[in-house]
Design a protein around this motif. Structure first.
Motif, PDB file in Angstrom:
ATOM      1  N   VAL A 119     103.554  58.781 -86.047  1.00 53.94           N
ATOM      2  CA  VAL A 119     103.687  58.266 -84.693  1.00 53.94           C
ATOM      3  C   VAL A 119     102.501  57.348 -84.393  1.00 53.94           C
ATOM      4  O   VAL A 119     101.358  57.663 -84.732  1.00 53.94           O
ATOM      5  N   ASP A 120     102.775  56.233 -83.761  1.00 48.05           N
ATOM      6  CA  ASP A 120     101.756  55.227 -83.478  1.00 48.05           C
ATOM      7  C   ASP A 120     100.920  55.622 -82.257  1.00 48.05           C
ATOM      8  O   ASP A 120     101.043  55.036 -81.187  1.00 48.05           O
ATOM      9  N   HIS A 121     100.058  56.618 -82.448  1.00 49.54           N
ATOM     10  CA  HIS A 121      99.080  57.004 -81.428  1.00 49.54           C
ATOM     11  C   HIS A 121      97.776  56.274 -81.773  1.00 49.54           C
ATOM     12  O   HIS A 121      96.833  56.848 -82.319  1.00 49.54           O
ATOM     13  N   THR A 122      97.727  54.997 -81.437  1.00 55.25           N
ATOM     14  CA  THR A 122      96.682  54.101 -81.937  1.00 55.25           C
ATOM     15  C   THR A 122      95.274  54.544 -81.570  1.00 55.25           C
ATOM     16  O   THR A 122      94.347  54.428 -82.385  1.00 55.25           O
ATOM     17  N   PHE A 123      95.075  55.059 -80.356  1.00 57.67           N
ATOM     18  CA  PHE A 123      93.721  55.385 -79.906  1.00 57.67           C
ATOM     19  C   PHE A 123      93.065  56.460 -80.766  1.00 57.67           C
ATOM     20  O   PHE A 123      91.835  56.516 -80.861  1.00 57.67           O
ATOM     21  N   VAL A 124      93.864  57.302 -81.382  1.00 56.91           N
ATOM     22  CA  VAL A 124      93.330  58.349 -82.252  1.00 56.91           C
ATOM     23  C   VAL A 124      92.538  57.737 -83.412  1.00 56.91           C
ATOM     24  O   VAL A 124      91.602  58.342 -83.936  1.00 56.91           O
ATOM     25  N   TYR A 125      92.890  56.506 -83.792  1.00 55.92           N
ATOM     26  CA  TYR A 125      92.261  55.860 -84.944  1.00 55.92           C
ATOM     27  C   TYR A 125      91.099  54.954 -84.564  1.00 55.92           C
ATOM     28  O   TYR A 125      90.533  54.277 -85.426  1.00 55.92           O
TER      29      TYR A 125
END
Length: 343
Positions: A119-125
């Motif tokens: 899932v594209d949970h971008t802020f986690v990266y």
């Protein structure tokens, strides 16, 4: 070389095409979109990439290993389902699906077929959020008291989901990652729509966790300024995370209170606050989406699960679905424990 097919070349699609094209170990094989003018832009920048208005062409292509889905939320489940059934690894823009039942089905199907579901949970990266997780996990903040976030701006108004599903999803993914998958026991959500016939454009979500941990998320599409600021308070130290800061995004403050065992000590120490130094840890300067794409490729190659796997996406959707119930009942407290038991 992992060959990727992308469905949806709207707002976020170009960023994914760029990152998959530039990442080592992957290439964009094809892009599908319903609008020919968007596909023309793909061809002008990536002449060797196949374009089509029929996404089935991507699913039927045996040379394509993975499908990236960057389409409206209402289409996520059906497209991801078809991609998994076609034997593809799947990368889905947030949120994973519209309902908990849909998200759970995708997780089970990906596990059964031994495919990567990300899932594209971008802020986690982002290096900022990863540093916050490191500080929390290392007990540098002490016992965590609260997570308080403001995520507001003017637009972009969405027509298929409300502001919780569009903006609060970022904070829910951050909370899930930073606190190690800790699940809230209950929540309350209130909000309002100021555009007739459209989803809520302002909302307040409060999450209640065990051991007196509370999280509050304020999201708004109708604000005069853009704010991305989060406070994380602990018994030892506190964090201010401002994503709009160009350099010092994370600041750690040695401030707080020390609670004694007697009422007299409590009163005295609440009057005399502890105030120490502030320090801003050095953060790596890299693009979060680049890190995320790299992990997706590595997980496919190595047969392992990403940080923001289907299970993480399911946990976030479960909270969003409960928030929608509370929102429809003007902030009524919804027990997530009761919902899990009923399921």
């Amino acid at each position: 070389m992992v060959r990727v097919g992308l469905i949806g070349y709207g707002y976020w699609g170009p960023n994914l095409v760029r990152n998959f094209s530039e990442a080592g170990g992957s290439e964009i094989a094809a892009v599908s979109d319903l609008q020919p003018d968007r596909l023309a832009k793909v061809k002008s920048r990536y002449p060797t990439v196949h374009t089509t208005t029929d996404y089935h062409d991507l699913l039927d292509d045996d040379s394509i290993d993975a499908i990236a889905i960057v389409t409206p939320v209402s289409t996520h489940f059906d497209l991801a389902r078809q991609a998994l059934e076609a034997g593809k690894h799947v990368f889905v823009e947030k949120p994973l699906a519209e309902t908990t039942a849909q998200a759970a089905w995708l997780v089970d199907e990906a596990r059964r077929r031994k495919r990567v579901l990300m899932v594209d949970h971008t802020f986690v990266y982002t290096s900022a959020v990863q540093k916050i997780r490191e500080l929390v996990a290392g007990n540098h903040l002490g016992k965590i008291y609260y997570y308080d976030s403001v995520r507001v701006n003017l637009g972009l108004f969405q027509h298929d989901v409300n502001v919780l599903w569009d903006l609060a999803v970022h904070d829910l993914a951050i909370i899930d990652y930073v606190f190690g998958g800790l699940t809230p026991s209950a929540l309350s959500a209130t909000g309002m729509s100021h555009v007739p016939g459209q989803p809520e454009n302002i909302a307040y979500l409060t999450l209640f966790f065990p051991e007196n941990l509370i999280a509050h998320i304020h999201v708004n599409w109708l604000a005069p300024v853009k704010i991305r600021r989060t406070l994380v308070g602990g018994s030892k130290k506190m964090i201010v995370y401002d994503d709009l800061e160009p350099s010092e995004k994370v600041k750690v403050y040695d401030k707080g209170i020390t609670v004694g065992n007697s009422l007299e000590k409590v009163y005295r120490l609440l009057i005399h606050y502890r105030a120490g130094d502030m320090w801003a840890p050095q953060l790596e300067m890299n693009e979060a989406l680049q890190q995320e794409v790299a992990q997706f490729i590595q997980c496919i190659e190595q047969g392992r699960q990403p940080i923001t796997d289907g299970e993480a996406g399911l946990r976030v959707v479960r909270i969003l679905e409960a928030a929608a119930e509370s929102l429809s009942r003007q902030g009524t407290l919804v027990s997530l424990q009761a919902r899990r038991m009923a399921a």
